[in-house]
Write a protein that holds these residues in place. Sequence first.
Motif, short mmCIF file in Angstrom:
data_model
loop_
_atom_site.label_atom_id
_atom_site.label_comp_id
_atom_site.label_asym_id
_atom_site.label_seq_id
_atom_site.Cartn_x
_atom_site.Cartn_y
_atom_site.Cartn_z
N GLY A 28 40.27 -13.39 35.99
CA GLY A 28 41.45 -12.93 35.25
C GLY A 28 41.86 -11.52 35.62
O GLY A 28 42.74 -10.93 34.98
N GLN A 50 23.68 -6.42 34.67
CA GLN A 50 24.82 -6.50 33.75
C GLN A 50 25.49 -7.88 33.79
O GLN A 50 26.03 -8.35 32.80
N ALA A 51 25.39 -8.53 34.97
CA ALA A 51 26.04 -9.84 35.09
C ALA A 51 25.27 -10.92 34.32
O ALA A 51 25.88 -11.81 33.73
N VAL A 103 29.79 -11.27 35.93
CA VAL A 103 30.54 -10.97 37.15
C VAL A 103 29.90 -9.84 37.95
O VAL A 103 29.46 -8.84 37.38
N ILE A 104 29.84 -10.03 39.25
CA ILE A 104 29.55 -8.90 40.14
C ILE A 104 30.69 -8.82 41.14
O ILE A 104 30.96 -9.78 41.87
N LEU A 105 31.38 -7.71 41.15
CA LEU A 105 32.43 -7.49 42.15
C LEU A 105 32.06 -6.27 42.97
O LEU A 105 30.97 -5.71 42.80
N ARG A 131 30.24 -6.71 23.32
CA ARG A 131 30.19 -8.07 22.77
C ARG A 131 29.11 -8.22 21.70
O ARG A 131 29.14 -9.17 20.94
N MET A 135 22.91 -10.39 31.83
CA MET A 135 22.24 -9.99 30.58
C MET A 135 22.73 -10.71 29.32
O MET A 135 22.00 -10.80 28.35
N GLU A 136 23.93 -11.23 29.33
CA GLU A 136 24.44 -11.85 28.09
C GLU A 136 24.45 -13.38 28.16
O GLU A 136 25.26 -14.03 27.50
N ILE A 166 31.31 -15.33 30.90
CA ILE A 166 31.10 -15.24 32.34
C ILE A 166 30.32 -13.95 32.64
O ILE A 166 30.39 -12.99 31.88
N ASP A 225 44.53 -12.42 30.20
CA ASP A 225 43.33 -12.83 29.48
C ASP A 225 42.11 -12.85 30.40
O ASP A 225 42.24 -13.08 31.60
N PHE A 226 40.95 -12.64 29.81
CA PHE A 226 39.70 -12.78 30.56
C PHE A 226 38.90 -13.94 29.98
O PHE A 226 38.89 -14.13 28.77
#
Lengths: 245, 214
Positions: free
Chosen positions: B53, B144-145, B80-82, B104, B147-148, B78, B73-74
């Motif tokens: 998104g 971080q990608a 993500v690693i960019l 979150r 962990m949730e 998900i 919107d996101f």
Amino acid sequence: MVKTSWGQKILITFAVELLVAYVSEYSFVLYNPRADICHIVMNSLNNVFICLIINPLFLIVLTYAKDDTLYRYVDLIRRKNVTEYAISRIMPRLVWPILVVIEYVIASVMVSYYFIPANEILFSGELDGDLIDIIICQIINEIILMVAVHIFREVAGCLISSRKIAVLCTIAVIFFDFVATKLHWDAITAWTPWGHVRYLNGGQATPDYRVYLGYWMLIALILALLVHMLRYKRSFLSVTSKRFV
Amino acid sequence: MDKKVIEITGLSKKYNNNILFENMGFTMNQGEVVGVIGENGAGKSVFLKMICGLIAPNNGTVNVLGEELASGDFPKDIGVILDCAGFLPGETGFKNLMILANIRKKINREGVKKVMRRVGLDPESRVKFGKYSLGMKQRLAIAQAIMENPKLLILDEPFNAIDTETLSDFTEMFKDLNEKEDVSIIMTSHHAEEIERLCTKVYRVENRGLVVYR
């Protein structure tokens, strides 16, 4: 950068506001020795130089130094949408504008009490019931002014993709508005977000001062739309500085 | 019937005056590990950013985890690693993750510490992110990608700057996430071996779309 705690920041800003209020009120009392506390406070809240120059610049310095969390996708993708992200960036920073105004009002009242015994005059009631009403509206007006300055800088930063140029733009607008107000260019000041900071003209309440609340709401709406326009703006979504990894 | 985690129909995207995708379709089912390969500048990263998104397609619809992405919107759930996470250089890795975790509120301090240990970082370390090596930065990005507990991982070059020894550890970790926790993964990588080991399907970006490579 040296980190300061919230308590230290509040103390530093209050010390500066106290000094600013003292200088403002000292010069007022000098030429108006019969002034009562309400007149002194209102003059302080009404001082164009303070409202249009010192406090907005003070705010810019405070929030500019704090501006180290720009444009991070790790933060973005944890939000529902771009608008929520934009609001999450701006809202915490609005604490400062509100704090600066509240501290300034407290400083003004304290300094006024300091000057009052010398005048030995109590509240004369010349402006009777409208006075408190006007002071409250003026406080709201100044808070919204500071918020508008801050959002303007924030939005300009995202649209121009340069924090420094955005700060310069905001300062330029503030100075232009100050000059326009001093020269009574009403046709210009009426259409700038900073133009109607004054409710009073020569100590008398203008009859339509309450209209400005609607005026400010319109400005807030336009700024909210600008924030909304930032979606998919590349600089808003990507890290642009080498400082971030 | 397989549950679709990504469903793209009629997608077109013009980027920097190049048409990268034209009327493209793509589907990915739950539990799949999909690799996307292609030349530099072919549009792999743009493709992943459209799924996140972060970039809007010119035409077409993008459905992620059953929800169509509206403008701006996101997707939920998900990881993500960019290319550039933008962690705060003046904070420790743990503090950086806690700032993100507080958005979150899906994971607590202990959870964050556990994830950091899983990727080989010390959560008690006082070293600021700015002093991290490239490999450590990439480990934090992986932390971080994941962990949730996302349902879908979108990884753009996740093995960049990772040494060869650690590479196989991470490949195993992603494999575990996929097999034991049913996390779907879509990734790009220059490491052909890792793509080969990890991915159940591989697509190549060419002819303004994705073609099945393997």
